[in-house]
Design an enzyme around this catalytic site. Structure first.
Site, short mmCIF file in Angstrom:
data_model
loop_
_atom_site.label_atom_id
_atom_site.label_comp_id
_atom_site.label_asym_id
_atom_site.label_seq_id
_atom_site.Cartn_x
_atom_site.Cartn_y
_atom_site.Cartn_z
N ASP A 66 0.87 -1.17 0.00
CA ASP A 66 0.00 0.00 0.00
C ASP A 66 0.91 1.22 0.00
O ASP A 66 1.40 1.63 1.05
CB ASP A 66 -0.91 -0.01 1.23
CG ASP A 66 -1.83 1.20 1.30
OD1 ASP A 66 -2.01 1.86 0.26
OD2 ASP A 66 -2.35 1.47 2.39
N GLU A 108 -1.43 -1.63 -4.49
CA GLU A 108 -2.65 -0.82 -4.55
C GLU A 108 -2.41 0.36 -5.48
O GLU A 108 -1.41 1.06 -5.37
CB GLU A 108 -3.03 -0.34 -3.15
CG GLU A 108 -4.36 0.36 -3.11
CD GLU A 108 -4.81 0.67 -1.70
OE1 GLU A 108 -4.98 1.88 -1.41
OE2 GLU A 108 -5.00 -0.26 -0.90
N ASP A 138 -2.17 0.85 7.23
CA ASP A 138 -1.53 0.70 5.92
C ASP A 138 -1.03 -0.72 5.71
O ASP A 138 -1.07 -1.24 4.59
CB ASP A 138 -0.37 1.69 5.78
CG ASP A 138 -0.85 3.13 5.82
OD1 ASP A 138 -1.74 3.47 5.04
OD2 ASP A 138 -0.33 3.90 6.64
#
Length: 166
Positions: free
Chosen positions: A11, A70, A142
């Site tokens: 992420d 992501e 995260d």
């Protein structure tokens, strides 16, 4: 078919980049390791360099087969979106430099794969990650998102295999 596959979920962020390593063997998903990188540096370029070094260390240590990253979502602030895009570029470069293929997933796709809705909150995603991996989620948000990306990708691989497309 490989006996096992290891995926690093990432992420990306300019302030904090979550990462999580998940291994699938015989249909069972196992948490290998996870963490968050908070890059240090006097300026933004130095922080990007530190992000690259730290993530490259993680990739070298765990030798993942693939990376699920992501994708950048639309930000309200253009400057924030640009910084996030630059951090994401560093993440992709660190993986590519170590021969790890990168697969992109929109945040809504990852959320839907784990929670059933693309509008799930980070806490809901983290809870489901814990349920899937059979662990208590005591990581940063995260990191939970990164693990969710890895799980989403492993599920996509399995579905593709079952459909006879791989």
């Amino acid at each position: 078919m490989a006996a096992s596959v290891t995926v690093i979920g990432i992420d990306p962020g300019s302030q904090c980049t979550g990462w999580g390593i998940v291994r699938e063997a015989s249909g069972v998903l196992t948490l290998v390791n996870c963490g968050a990188i908070r890059p240090k540096g006097a300026d933004f370029a130095a922080r990007l360099g530190d992000l690259y070094r730290q993530l490259a260390d993680v990739v070298r240590a765990h030798t993942p087969d693939e990376a699920a990253v992501e994708d950048v979502h639309a930000a309200q602030n253009v400057a924030t979106a640009l910084k996030l895009g630059q951090a994401r570029g560093v993440v992709v470069a660190a993986c590519a430099a170590h021969g790890v293929p990168v697969i992109d997933y929109r945040p809504s796709v990852i959320k839907k794969a784990l929670v059933g809705t693309g509008r799930a909150e980070k806490e809901q995603v983290g809870y489901m990650v814990g349920q899937v991996l059979g662990v208590r989620p005591d990581w940063k948000l995260d990191t939970g998102d990164a693990l969710a990306a890895a799980i989403c990708h492993l599920n996509q691989r399995r579905l593709t295999r079952l459909a006879g497309l791989a």
